[in-house]
Each structure stands twice: as C-alpha cells, then as structure tokens.
Motif scaffolding. Structure first.
Motif, PDB file in Angstrom:
ATOM      1  N   ALA A  22       2.868   8.258  -6.113  1.00 20.37           N
ATOM      2  CA  ALA A  22       1.858   8.399  -4.809  1.00 20.37           C
ATOM      3  C   ALA A  22       2.185   7.391  -3.836  1.00 20.37           C
ATOM      4  CB  ALA A  22       0.490   8.710  -4.953  1.00 20.37           C
ATOM      5  N   ALA A  23       1.998   6.185  -4.496  1.00 19.02           N
ATOM      6  CA  ALA A  23       2.188   4.904  -3.547  1.00 19.02           C
ATOM      7  C   ALA A  23       3.466   4.847  -3.068  1.00 19.02           C
ATOM      8  CB  ALA A  23       1.566   3.621  -4.422  1.00 19.02           C
ATOM      9  N   ALA A  74      -4.962   0.303   1.493  1.00 17.44           N
ATOM     10  CA  ALA A  74      -4.326   1.465   1.999  1.00 17.44           C
ATOM     11  C   ALA A  74      -3.428   2.169   0.356  1.00 17.44           C
ATOM     12  CB  ALA A  74      -3.041   1.343   2.802  1.00 17.44           C
ATOM     13  N   ARG A  75      -3.158   1.211  -0.377  1.00 17.31           N
ATOM     14  CA  ARG A  75      -2.519   1.973  -1.436  1.00 17.31           C
ATOM     15  C   ARG A  75      -3.525   2.183  -2.496  1.00 17.31           C
ATOM     16  NH1 ARG A  75       0.630  -2.400  -2.023  1.00 17.31           N
ATOM     17  NH2 ARG A  75      -0.700  -3.494  -3.285  1.00 17.31           N
ATOM     18  N   LYS A  76      -4.601   1.665  -2.678  1.00 14.29           N
ATOM     19  CA  LYS A  76      -5.906   2.018  -3.331  1.00 14.29           C
ATOM     20  C   LYS A  76      -6.313   3.248  -2.633  1.00 14.29           C
ATOM     21  CE  LYS A  76      -7.289  -1.466  -6.209  1.00 14.29           C
ATOM     22  NZ  LYS A  76      -7.767  -1.266  -7.692  1.00 14.29           N
ATOM     23  N   LEU A 118       4.004   2.635  -0.010  1.00 15.98           N
ATOM     24  CA  LEU A 118       3.091   1.482   0.032  1.00 15.98           C
ATOM     25  C   LEU A 118       2.957   0.729  -1.372  1.00 15.98           C
ATOM     26  CD1 LEU A 118      -0.173   3.403   1.462  1.00 15.98           C
ATOM     27  CD2 LEU A 118       1.026   1.513   2.442  1.00 15.98           C
ATOM     28  N   ALA A 119       4.335   1.069  -2.057  1.00 17.93           N
ATOM     29  CA  ALA A 119       4.303   0.418  -3.256  1.00 17.93           C
ATOM     30  C   ALA A 119       5.047  -0.959  -3.229  1.00 17.93           C
ATOM     31  CB  ALA A 119       5.231   1.301  -4.289  1.00 17.93           C
ATOM     32  N   GLY A 144       9.296   5.629   1.916  1.00 19.66           N
ATOM     33  CA  GLY A 144       8.190   6.505   2.142  1.00 19.66           C
ATOM     34  C   GLY A 144       7.950   7.460   3.368  1.00 19.66           C
ATOM     35  N   ARG A 145       7.144   8.017   3.421  1.00 22.87           N
ATOM     36  CA  ARG A 145       6.890   8.810   4.860  1.00 22.87           C
ATOM     37  C   ARG A 145       5.934   8.010   5.697  1.00 22.87           C
ATOM     38  NH1 ARG A 145       5.631  14.194   1.093  1.00 22.87           N
ATOM     39  NH2 ARG A 145       7.740  14.107  -0.025  1.00 22.87           N
TER      40      ARG A 145
END
Length: 319
Positions: free
Chosen positions: A228-229, A297-299, A234-235, A253-254
């Motif tokens: 997901a990240a 944001a990643r969390k 966001l990873a 990512g998006r």
C-alpha cells in the motif's frame, strides 16, 4: 489482477487523434484513428489473437478506448508513465516518437506482466472524474485568490473587485455542486458508503482524502502495508551500494493519492491521538518537517489499508 497468459501483447501510444500500435511477438506496427472506427478495428485485432492490450495513463485520452476494449471482454492494463520512462532509460532509449513509445509500452508489459491497472467499474470511473474536476477547480480558485491578494497589494483601486467576486462565487458554487455529486455517488452504493465510513473514522482522513483513496486506490484493503505504501509512492527507496548508505527517498506511485495523503498527514500529526504521539517523537528526535509528514502519511495509508481489510472503523485502542 488477471494473470492469464496471452498469445500477443499490444502496446498503444494514445494521442488525441491517433492510436500508434505495436504488436508482440511479431513486431507488427500500425496506426489507427482514436475514434469509434479505430477502436472497433483494435477490438477485432485483439480478439483474433487473444491479446493483452496496454497503454499509458494519459490524463483521459485513453478512457473511451479502454471502455470499448473492456466492453468487448479484452484484457487491458493502464501503465504508469514513470515506469515506462524508467524502462526506456534502462534500455538506453533516448529517441522519442509515437511508434517508439508504443513499442516500449509493449515490451515493458512483456517484461512486467503483472504491472498496471485494470479498468475500474463504472461508479469508480465517475467518482474519479468528479474528484479530478473538483481538484482542478480548487486549484483555479487558489490561483484566483492569489491574484486578488496581488491586486490589493498593487492598489488597483478595486477595478477588479466585482469581476473577482463573481469568479470566486462561481467557483465556490461549482465546487459545492461537485462535492454534492461525489457524496451522492458514494451514498448510492452500499459498498462505497461503508468504505468511506471506515476511512473517515480515521482522524486526519476527511471527505476529500477518502474520496481520492476510494477512486484512485480501489486495491486498498487487499494489499500488505508495504504494498500500500509503495503504491502510494510513500515507501522509502534505498540508494545503497557496498558500504555506502545513501539517503532514502520516496517516489513513484500514484501522485494524486500521495498529494492528498500529505494534506491528511498535516491534520493527523496534530489531531490523531495515535499519530500525534508518533509525530512528536520524530520531532523530538530532530527529524525535518517533511520527513515527519511523509512518515505520518505512510502510517495513515497502512492504517487505512488494515482497517479496510478487516472492515472495521478506527479506534485509538486498535491503531
């Protein structure tokens, strides 16, 4: 994700007027009009060879074609332009033409058969279109407000006051109408309404963020936290070699999801009791503001993914 093997891969560079087509493995090339007639020809070609058709996200030029192919039962994938660009760089391809782009798209799909997105269902397409138009109008309003402030500083004696007020009122009204349409679209679908309720239960994720997550990340709830990240961009990406340890950075990512999650993280870092503690700990450790917001944001994304997987609302005890 459809993992059925295909006899042929058809890569398409989509422009306003034309479809430049490259077929693998026989390297056949052709150009078709980006019209109903051209779409019908492409459907016949793909059906005759059990082909997988792929193309880049172009900001909307591909949607009519995508819908026609999907209606004909043809496997299709929308690919991120950044991945195609990176693939071209890895091959040392510097020239850029529509024919070359079509071949790169096809060869990338052959190299990464699991890549890309399948066509979302009709309500998600509508939701995506409404959210995209709302974002466009919000950006226009932001520029208008900046111009109003500039007029005030220049002392133009209010000659633009009436025009600016009318424009702002029009934009406010149009944005409000779109927000009503978005709310109605979500409320009319029981599954979407439940998903929105789960997402909005997380302090920091409001109506705008939840709408973008629903429209742009329909896979959410079916992924691992790391996936997901990564899908959101966001990873942290490592840049290490031997004994050298490079600086971690995010990317890919998006983009639209990543942007809205940064906004949500700003709120969550102050008002989400679980994430405020996390953010304060990073601040106390001397981390830069951008690093803190990115981590929050990643969390948020991983929390949203876990809640949608379990179909449960957020609570401080289960965060």
């Amino acid at each position: 994700m459809n993992k059925v093997s295909h006899e042929q891969i058809i890569g398409i560079d989509v422009s306003r007027d034309w479809l430049d087509v490259h077929c693998l493995p026989e390297t056949r090339r052709l150009r078709l009009p980006n019209s109903d007639e051209g779409h019908a020809q492409l459907v016949c070609l793909a059906q005759s060879t059990h082909a997988l058709v792929c193309f880049e996200a172009t900001g909307g030029q591909e949607w009519r074609l995508w819908t026609a192919l999907d209606a004909a039962g043809i496997a299709t994938r929308q690919l991120p332009p950044a991945q195609i660009k990176a693939f071209a760089a890895s091959r040392g391809t510097r020239a850029k033409t529509d024919r070359i782009d079509a071949e790169l798209i096809a060869r990338f799909m052959a190299f990464r058969p699991d890549a890309g997105r399948e066509l979302p269902h009709g309500k998600l397409r509508l939701l995506r279109a409404l959210a995209s138009k709302r974002a466009q109008l919000v950006e226009t309003r932001k520029r208008l407000l900046a111009q109003i402030r500039a007029h005030e500083k220049l002392g133009t004696d209010g000659i633009f006051t009436e025009v600016d007020a009318e424009l702002r009122e029009l934009l406010d009204r149009q944005i409000g109408t779109l927000e009503d349409q978005i709310a109605q679209t979500i409320a009319a679908d029981q599954g979407l309404a439940k998903t929105a309720d789960i997402l909005r239960s997380v302090p920091g994720i409001g109506p705008v963020a939840s709408t973008i997550l629903i429209a742009e990340m329909p896979e959410l709830g079916q992924l691992s936290g790391e996936q997901a990240a990564a899908l959101t961009g966001l990873a942290p990406i490592a840049h290490d070699s031997d004994a050298m340890r490079g600086k971690r950075a995010i990317g890919g990512g998006r983009r639209q999801v990543r942007h809205v999650m940064f906004q949500a993280a700003l709120v969550a870092s102050h008002h989400n009791p679980h994430l405020k503690i996390f953010a304060d700990r990073l601040r106390d450790a001397g981390k830069p503001h951008k690093v803190i917001i990115t981590a929050v944001a990643r969390k948020l994304v991983t929390i949203a993914n876990a809640l949608l997987k379990s179909r449960q609302n957020w609570s401080a005890q289960t965060a």
